[in-house]
Design an enzyme around this catalytic site. Structure first.
Site, short mmCIF file in Angstrom:
data_model
loop_
_atom_site.label_atom_id
_atom_site.label_comp_id
_atom_site.label_asym_id
_atom_site.label_seq_id
_atom_site.Cartn_x
_atom_site.Cartn_y
_atom_site.Cartn_z
N CYS A 14 45.14 50.58 43.04
CA CYS A 14 44.68 51.91 42.57
C CYS A 14 46.05 52.84 43.45
CB CYS A 14 43.93 51.98 43.34
SG CYS A 14 42.53 51.37 43.20
N GLY A 40 47.73 51.51 38.24
CA GLY A 40 46.87 51.48 37.99
C GLY A 40 46.15 51.84 36.01
N ASN A 115 42.67 53.24 47.49
CA ASN A 115 43.32 52.40 47.36
C ASN A 115 42.64 50.57 48.53
OD1 ASN A 115 46.95 51.44 47.13
ND2 ASN A 115 45.54 50.23 46.21
N GLY A 116 42.08 49.74 47.69
CA GLY A 116 42.29 48.38 48.94
C GLY A 116 41.19 48.36 48.59
N CYS A 250 51.19 44.79 52.89
CA CYS A 250 51.50 43.54 52.18
C CYS A 250 52.78 43.83 51.48
CB CYS A 250 50.62 44.40 50.66
SG CYS A 250 50.93 43.51 49.42
N TYR A 256 56.71 42.64 44.30
CA TYR A 256 56.29 43.48 42.86
C TYR A 256 55.60 44.77 42.68
CZ TYR A 256 53.23 43.66 38.83
OH TYR A 256 52.10 43.88 37.46
N CYS A 396 43.73 37.58 46.97
CA CYS A 396 44.35 38.27 47.48
C CYS A 396 42.26 39.31 47.96
CB CYS A 396 45.31 39.06 47.50
SG CYS A 396 44.77 40.71 48.03
N CYS A 446 51.76 40.92 55.85
CA CYS A 446 49.95 39.74 54.93
C CYS A 446 50.83 38.85 53.83
CB CYS A 446 49.05 40.70 54.45
SG CYS A 446 47.99 39.96 53.85
N CYS A 449 48.31 35.49 50.12
CA CYS A 449 48.58 34.79 48.91
C CYS A 449 49.91 33.59 48.57
CB CYS A 449 48.65 36.43 47.69
SG CYS A 449 50.39 36.68 48.21
P1 AMP Z 1 51.08 35.00 35.29
O1 AMP Z 1 51.55 35.19 33.71
O2 AMP Z 1 49.80 35.40 35.45
O3 AMP Z 1 51.73 34.14 36.25
O4 AMP Z 1 51.90 36.76 35.56
C1 AMP Z 1 52.53 36.89 36.41
C2 AMP Z 1 53.43 38.24 35.70
O5 AMP Z 1 52.31 39.17 36.15
C3 AMP Z 1 55.14 38.42 35.89
O6 AMP Z 1 55.63 39.12 35.85
C4 AMP Z 1 54.37 39.41 37.33
O7 AMP Z 1 55.29 40.91 37.09
C5 AMP Z 1 53.25 40.31 37.42
N1 AMP Z 1 52.08 40.39 38.36
C6 AMP Z 1 51.83 39.53 39.19
N2 AMP Z 1 51.15 40.20 39.76
C7 AMP Z 1 50.38 40.86 39.50
C8 AMP Z 1 49.43 41.80 39.60
N3 AMP Z 1 48.48 41.54 40.75
N4 AMP Z 1 49.32 42.52 38.82
C9 AMP Z 1 49.89 43.24 37.71
N5 AMP Z 1 51.03 41.65 37.87
C10 AMP Z 1 51.06 41.37 38.35
#
Ligand code: AMP
Length: 479
Positions: A14, A40, A115-116, A250, A256, A396, A446, A449
């Site tokens: 969030c 979000g 958020n959390g 985090c 990301y 996570c 942290c 993951c």
């Molecule tokens: P995946 O297909 O699940 O491997 O998606 C990986 C992609 O999702 C990467 O390009 C990241 O930029 C993005 N990503 C990684 N973690 C998250 C997250 N928690 N929420 C949204 N997007 C994510």
């Protein structure tokens, strides 16, 4: 619809924003939420407080630009307001679950945006329900309000502290009470929260990019365990909960989640990502002609890779900005189909080339697999996939939405198996050691993951969802 079950997920990614002492506060909050849209995208809400202490709220499912118009914002009168953008998981996308949560308790009205993720939420909720509490939502955030209502403290600040002492996990929250805005961050500092000065007033935001957009001057971060209270007496700060050492900020915010134009945990996110790119190029070089990013989240990392390797940086994938992040959609089907909606390869860049494609992370691996196919179809001769983080092997529990272990490709496949699955010529991840070396204070992050070593214990026996998420998988080494 809202019948609670212990299996329901409350995972939250969030963005929060608050304004105190700012003319037309709701409009400022609306702008702030716009800058936090990446945190979000499924629902959003604003609650304001007028000079008589009356609350006004507007909420909706969808993007900030869809939910608020001038008329809606003009009804949210007052110089105090808080707002929230929410990502939701399957089954919980409802208007009731849209924050800020607004209640009236014995001491008056309250609105809360969080958020959390609280790791002992299920246990606490069960106890509260057994004692007669009636919940309106499936959010862990609501637990804080019930705990506040049970407190005998006379001020909202003190009631919040009492409530916070009973929860464990991650919270960066903003609370609205008549004539008062409170910002509070958990003692581990999992999620960011910063304060800005705007005219005679103050704003609080998940990320500094939101301060920039509203024209606020960045003051500082809310410190872990610190409560900052804005009222007629100005900005008052206290440390009701001692910060943990080390902190558990985090690391995924830097990899990301946050925007590269934000300063998060005392560092420019772009700077950290450049260092990640440099280190990735050192650890995982490739014989190739050019480097491309998976836009936009990997742009800074890919630029860093290009700077360090000397390989030229090209725009080989173009992102359609009018669709949400692929990951931030509740259903697998939506996620898969939207990869094609979201990215298109540039044939003139890729054709006949040996391409290094840089992504920030691989979670399920589904996005990467589809991207590689798109690039091959556009004529890429070789595809060398480079990842700016180690394999994600564990879910996570502190506010980033990650699937259960068996859906995490890094938990069930070896790097070579992932390479084969993605159908790439080579695959290279950044090492954990390398990632940590990109942080100025690596001990304060942290990294559960990547390691499964959880700094705040999750009790799977009290939490069926956690048990499901952690269910054992056959580790790659044993395959
Ligand atoms: P995946 O297909 O699940 O491997 O998606 C990986 C992609 O999702 C990467 O390009 C990241 O930029 C993005 N990503 C990684 N973690 C998250 C997250 N928690 N929420 C949204 N997007 C994510």
């Amino acid at each position: 619809m809202n019948g609670w079950s212990p299996d329901k997920t409350w995972r939250e990614e969030c963005g929060v924003f608050a304004a105190y002492g700012v003319p037309r506060a709701a409009e400022i909050v609306g702008l702030g939420l716009h800058a936090l849209q990446h945190r979000g995208q499924e629902s959003t809400g604003i609650v304001s407080c007028d000079p008589l202490g009356e609350f006004h709220s507007h909420k909706g499912l969808g993007l900030v630009s869809d939910v608020y118009d001038e008329a809606a914002l003009s009804r949210l009168t007052g110089t105090l307001a808080i707002g929230h953008n929410r990502y939701s998981t399957t089954g919980s996308l409802t208007l009731e679950n849209t924050q800020p949560l607004r209640v009236v308790y014995r001491a008056g009205a309250l609105a809360l945006a969080h958020n959390g993720n609280l790791v002992n939420a299920r246990e606490l909720r069960r106890n509260l329900e057994e004692a007669g509490s009636i919940f309106q939502t499936t959010l862990d955030t609501e637990i804080l309000l019930h705990l506040m209502a049970l407190s005998s403290a006379s001020s909202p600040d003190a009631a919040l502290v009492e409530a916070a002492r009973q929860v464990r996990g991650a919270w960066s929250l903003v609370l609205l009470a008549p004539g008062r805005v409170i910002a509070f961050r958990d003692p581990h500092g999992f999620r960011p929260l910063c304060i800005g000065r705007l005219g005679e007033g103050w704003v609080v935001a998940s990320e500094t990019c939101a301060l920039d957009l509203v024209g606020a001057a960045e003051l500082r971060a809310v410190a872990p365990g610190e409560l900052v209270s804005f009222g007629a007496d100005g900005m008052k700060t206290s440390r009701p909960i001692e910060a943990e050492t080390p902190l558990r900020q985090c690391i995924f915010e830097h990899i990301y989640f946050s925007r590269p134009d934000s300063r998060v945990f005392g560092e420019g996110v772009d700077r950290v990502r450049r260092r990640i790119g440099h280190r990735l190029a050192q650890e995982q070089p490739a014989e190739a002609d050019l480097v491309i990013a998976v836009p936009d989240s990997s742009n800074s990392i890919a630029l860093g890779y290009s700077e360090e390797s000397g390989l030229r940086y090209e725009l080989g994938l173009i992102r359609n900005h009018y669709v949400g992040r692929t990951f931030i959609q509740p259903h697998q089907a939506g996620r898969d189909s939207s990869v094609r909606i979201k990215f298109n390869p540039v044939r003139e860049v890729l054709e006949g080339q040996r391409v290094v494609v840089v992504d920030d992370s691989i979670v399920r691996g589904t996005t990467s697999k589809k991207l590689v196919r798109l690039m091959r179809r556009a004529g890429a001769k070789e595809v060398h996939f480079r990842v700016g983080s180690p394999p994600v092997t564990h879910p996570c529990f502190y506010g980033i939405d990650t699937p259960s272990r068996r859906e995490l490709v890094g938990a069930v496949k070896s790097v070579e198996q992932i390479r084969a699955y993605l159908e790439v010529d080579s695959l290279g991840y950044l090492s954990l050691e390398g990632l940590l070396a990109c942080e100025r204070e690596p001990a304060h992050f942290c990294r559960a993951c990547f390691t499964g070593s959880y700094p705040v214990a999750v009790d799977p026996t009290a939490d069926k969802l956690a048990m499901e998420k952690l269910r054992a998988v056959t580790p790659p080494a044993a395959r």
